[in-house]
Scaffold this motif. Structure first.
Motif, PDB file in Angstrom:
ATOM      1  N   ALA A   1       0.842  -1.194   0.000  1.00 22.58           N
ATOM      2  CA  ALA A   1       0.000   0.000   0.000  1.00 22.58           C
ATOM      3  C   ALA A   1       0.880   1.247   0.000  1.00 22.58           C
ATOM      4  O   ALA A   1       1.942   1.272   0.640  1.00 22.58           O
ATOM      5  CB  ALA A   1      -0.919   0.002   1.217  1.00 22.58           C
ATOM      6  N   TYR A   2       0.410   2.280  -0.710  1.00 20.44           N
ATOM      7  CA  TYR A   2       1.170   3.525  -0.834  1.00 20.44           C
ATOM      8  C   TYR A   2       0.260   4.713  -0.534  1.00 20.44           C
ATOM      9  O   TYR A   2      -0.914   4.734  -0.926  1.00 20.44           O
ATOM     10  CB  TYR A   2       1.726   3.701  -2.252  1.00 20.44           C
ATOM     11  N   GLU A   3       0.817   5.699   0.155  1.00 20.06           N
ATOM     12  CA  GLU A   3       0.172   7.003   0.288  1.00 20.06           C
ATOM     13  C   GLU A   3       0.677   7.882  -0.856  1.00 20.06           C
ATOM     14  O   GLU A   3       1.891   8.024  -1.049  1.00 20.06           O
ATOM     15  CB  GLU A   3       0.527   7.652   1.627  1.00 20.06           C
ATOM     16  N   LEU A   4      -0.255   8.472  -1.610  1.00 16.60           N
ATOM     17  CA  LEU A   4       0.116   9.308  -2.746  1.00 16.60           C
ATOM     18  C   LEU A   4       0.086  10.777  -2.348  1.00 16.60           C
ATOM     19  O   LEU A   4      -0.859  11.238  -1.696  1.00 16.60           O
ATOM     20  CB  LEU A   4      -0.832   9.077  -3.922  1.00 16.60           C
ATOM     21  N   VAL A   5       1.112  11.496  -2.751  1.00 16.89           N
ATOM     22  CA  VAL A   5       1.179  12.945  -2.580  1.00 16.89           C
ATOM     23  C   VAL A   5       1.507  13.541  -3.940  1.00 16.89           C
ATOM     24  O   VAL A   5       2.551  13.217  -4.530  1.00 16.89           O
ATOM     25  CB  VAL A   5       2.248  13.360  -1.550  1.00 16.89           C
ATOM     26  N   ALA A   6       0.599  14.384  -4.467  1.00 19.20           N
ATOM     27  CA  ALA A   6       0.829  15.050  -5.751  1.00 19.20           C
ATOM     28  C   ALA A   6       1.206  16.500  -5.483  1.00 19.20           C
ATOM     29  O   ALA A   6       0.645  17.146  -4.593  1.00 19.20           O
ATOM     30  CB  ALA A   6      -0.419  14.980  -6.625  1.00 19.20           C
TER      31      ALA A   6
ATOM     32  N   HIS B   1       3.614  16.120 -10.139  1.00 21.45           N
ATOM     33  CA  HIS B   1       4.576  15.074  -9.806  1.00 21.45           C
ATOM     34  C   HIS B   1       4.025  14.311  -8.603  1.00 21.45           C
ATOM     35  O   HIS B   1       3.288  14.864  -7.782  1.00 21.45           O
ATOM     36  CB  HIS B   1       5.940  15.677  -9.466  1.00 21.45           C
ATOM     37  N   PHE B   2       4.414  13.044  -8.486  1.00 18.47           N
ATOM     38  CA  PHE B   2       3.844  12.207  -7.440  1.00 18.47           C
ATOM     39  C   PHE B   2       4.932  11.626  -6.551  1.00 18.47           C
ATOM     40  O   PHE B   2       6.002  11.229  -7.026  1.00 18.47           O
ATOM     41  CB  PHE B   2       3.026  11.057  -8.044  1.00 18.47           C
TER      42      PHE B   2
ATOM     43  N   SER C   1      12.874  10.101  -4.537  1.00 11.12           N
ATOM     44  CA  SER C   1      11.901  11.065  -5.053  1.00 11.12           C
ATOM     45  C   SER C   1      11.838  12.321  -4.196  1.00 11.12           C
ATOM     46  O   SER C   1      11.499  13.399  -4.687  1.00 11.12           O
ATOM     47  CB  SER C   1      10.508  10.417  -5.115  1.00 11.12           C
ATOM     48  N   LEU C   2      12.172  12.203  -2.915  1.00  6.65           N
ATOM     49  CA  LEU C   2      12.113  13.364  -2.029  1.00  6.65           C
ATOM     50  C   LEU C   2      13.129  14.439  -2.396  1.00  6.65           C
ATOM     51  O   LEU C   2      12.998  15.590  -1.957  1.00  6.65           O
ATOM     52  CB  LEU C   2      12.332  12.927  -0.576  1.00  6.65           C
TER      53      LEU C   2
END
Length: 616
Positions: free
Chosen positions: A423-428, A438-439, A508-509
């Motif tokens: 499971a992933y939490e998405l932040v756009a 960007h995600f 990605s951060l």
């Protein structure tokens, strides 16, 4: 007229200007052009959404085309000046045609055709001459019976010399097709003008009524000179009502602004429910509303759903949209500068702002969208037969402002996205002036949420400060120690998947522009329904015009006028000569065949001489 020597000059005849204008007004060419303009405008009004907010049009068309379409009044086609002018002129033109031609058509339908003889019969489009055995009187009576059996109205005409005359007609009311269709056009246009609320348009043109431009004003703050009486001829507006609340007015979009339309009653939203298909698309949404009189007496309680409006006192109440209303978001903020610290809980509503990021950032909750249906492929999920979409669930949108820097737009989702067994939490995120998002895909730990990932980030930073060098061994050992310290346990494969996903998220951060994360942890949902209310009294006229148009077209196509004239005279040797002529308003080929069959029956198989001529 003037004379010069032997030459004679005749001045050209000049028709009066009034006669010229009248001929133009009643001409078919003008009516066709006006109908064409109305059809084109109606196509534009159907394709282009009408009476929507300025923001929607700007987002859809951009500033340039928004201005162009606005100057042409294409956002309210059916009530703009040029459209109503065309419709009014079409009413005038069609009414003039009907007034001019109807008396002649009525006389033609009810006139008894007696002024004919054998010579005039010969000039008809279809003509036959038949010689049969038998006396003229017997053949004449046989013709009367035969034509009546075929459905014709037969008129015996006084004999001319020794010739017996007969006129027969079927479909005498076919002219009503023309009258009905033209009157239907007039009624269509009259209904459209009635629904356009011309007195209000005149008040706007003269400046007596001015729309409000500030869309941020709540209903209670709108100046009273922007409010319209509930006795308006017609109106169309929208209002969003949270569950449990009542309204007695709505917003009517006018140009770049709006007016407030008072309602003749009060509408209360008692409850709201929405159902979904398996792929997440909304299947049905229903508002239970109670309509009350101003004194509080209940008029009706009814469910309003899509395509099933409620009608009260001539006002139609439609289910238009829905949103989360004054719902409360339960947020969690994590600092990326101090990831080992615990997250901060925040409660907020749409439109509310708060300070975060050590006081350096202003974060505002801009919008909350409950359903976010996207193609499965767009989020890395495999498409399934019949299920190509996925509902990501509630999504909150924020703007993050820092002094001296362009704002950042964020989107976060309430529910995690499951992909590849994890499971992933998405932040756009994106800058406010950019187009695409960007995600960040942050892995969810064993106890839910991203706290395990954030603390893993802090543990790696702590290991780096103590001299640890990045390697797979360090990454795995750090995660194992963190699990032991926090009392969580990820099975072997889950552990490896979480580790890989965490390392990808850490990479990605580097492009993430903020020093904190804001994620949705819960939602206290409070529904609000968007209702559209219309009052179009001209629709009853339009419906009647529809019925009249269908009836007129039916008469034109299926009730053609057919006329037959017979002249029955004596011939030598006891024979009888029949001179027959006929015409029809349509399908001359079919009528000619029927005409010949009637004469064959009349001749009884004994005819010995037949001549036929058909003129086109």
């Amino acid at each position: 007229m003037a004379s010069t020597g032997n030459a004679v000059y005749v001045a050209p005849y000049r028709r009066p200007l009034g006669r010229v204008l009248w001929n133009v007004l009643i001409s078919m060419r003008l009516a066709v052009h006006l109908l064409l303009f109305v059809a084109i405008a109606s196509i534009v009004g159907t394709i282009l959404p009408q009476q929507e907010s300025v923001g929607n049009y700007l987002q859809q068309f951009g500033p340039f085309w928004y201005q162009v379409f606005g100057n042409l009044d294409l956002y309210d086609v059916y009530r703009c000046g040029w459209y109503m002018g065309i419709v009014a002129f079409l009413v005038l033109s069609t009414t003039s045609c009907v007034a001019r031609n109807t008396p002649h058509m009525l006389r033609d339908m009810f006139r008894r055709d007696t002024g004919f003889n054998a010579r005039t019969i010969d000039s008809r489009p279809v003509h036959h001459e038949v010689s049969v055995a038998g006396s003229a009187a017997i053949v004449y009576e046989k013709a009367v019976v035969l034509l009546k059996d075929e459905g014709y109205r037969v008129k015996r005409v006084p004999a001319l010399d020794d010739t017996l005359l007969l006129a027969a007609q079927k479909g005498r009311y076919y002219r009503f097709g023309y009258i009905f269709t033209h009157v239907a056009i007039i009624l269509f246009c009259a209904g459209a003008l009635y629904n356009a609320n011309i007195p209000l348009k005149i008040a706007q043109w003269t400046g007596a009524v001015k729309p409000e431009q500030d869309f941020a004003l709540p209903l209670s703050k709108v100046p009273k000179d922007r409010w319209l009486s509930p006795n308006q001829l017609s109106f169309r507006g929208i209002i969003t009502i949270p569950v449990g609340q009542s309204v007695n007015a709505m917003f009517e979009l006018v140009g770049d602004g709006f007016l407030v339309q008072r309602l003749p009653f009060v509408v209360r939203l008692d409850s709201f429910r929405v159902t979904h298909y398996r792929d997440g698309l909304a299947k049905d949404y229903v508002s239970k509303v109670t309509v009350l009189k101003p004194d509080g007496r209940v008029l009706v309680t009814h469910d309003v759903r899509v395509n099933h409006p409620l009608t009260v006192d001539g006002v139609n109440i439609y289910q238009s949209s829905y949103n989360a209303g004054p719902s409360t978001l339960h947020l969690m903020s994590y600092s990326l500068l101090a990831p080992a610290a615990s997250g901060v809980r925040i409660r907020a509503r749409v439109g509310q702002s708060f300070v975060t990021g050590a006081g350096a950032y202003d974060l505002k909750v801009v919008a909350l969208k409950v359903d976010n249906v996207v193609p499965r492929k767009s989020v890395g999920l495999a498409a399934r037969p019949g299920h190509e979409m996925v509902n990501l669930g509630p999504m909150a949108r924020y703007t993050v402002a820092q002094h001296g820097r362009p704002p950042i737009v964020l989107k976060t989702f309430l529910h995690p996205l499951h992909h590849g067994g994890l499971a992933y939490e998405l932040v756009a995120y994106r800058p406010e002036d950019a187009d695409g998002f960007h995600f960040l895909a942050l892995p969810v730990g064993a106890k839910g949420g991203v706290s395990l990932f954030v603390h893993y980030l802090g543990a790696l930073e702590n290991a780096a400060r103590h001299g640890a060098v990045a390697s797979s061994t360090v990454f795995q050992r750090t995660l194992t120690r963190l699990e032991q310290r926090r009392g969580v346990y990820l099975p072997g494969e889950q552990n490896r998947m979480f580790l890989r996903a965490s390392l990808v998220a850490l990479q990605s951060l580097h492009t993430y522009p903020l020093p904190f994360l804001v994620l949705m942890r819960g939602l206290s949902l409070h529904w609000a329904a968007g209702l559209e209310m219309t009052k179009y009294p001209g629709m009853s006229i339009v419906y009647f015009a529809c019925a009249l148009l269908v009836g007129g077209i039916f008469v034109l196509f299926y009730v053609p006028r057919k006329r037959i004239w017979l002249a029955v005279g004596k011939e030598p040797f006891g024979r009888t000569k029949i001179i027959a002529g006929g015409d029809t308003s349509r399908d001359i080929e079919d009528f000619s065949q029927q005409f010949g069959e009637i004469l064959e029956k009349l001749a009884g198989g004994e005819q010995d001489r037949t001549q036929e001529r058909r003129r086109s």
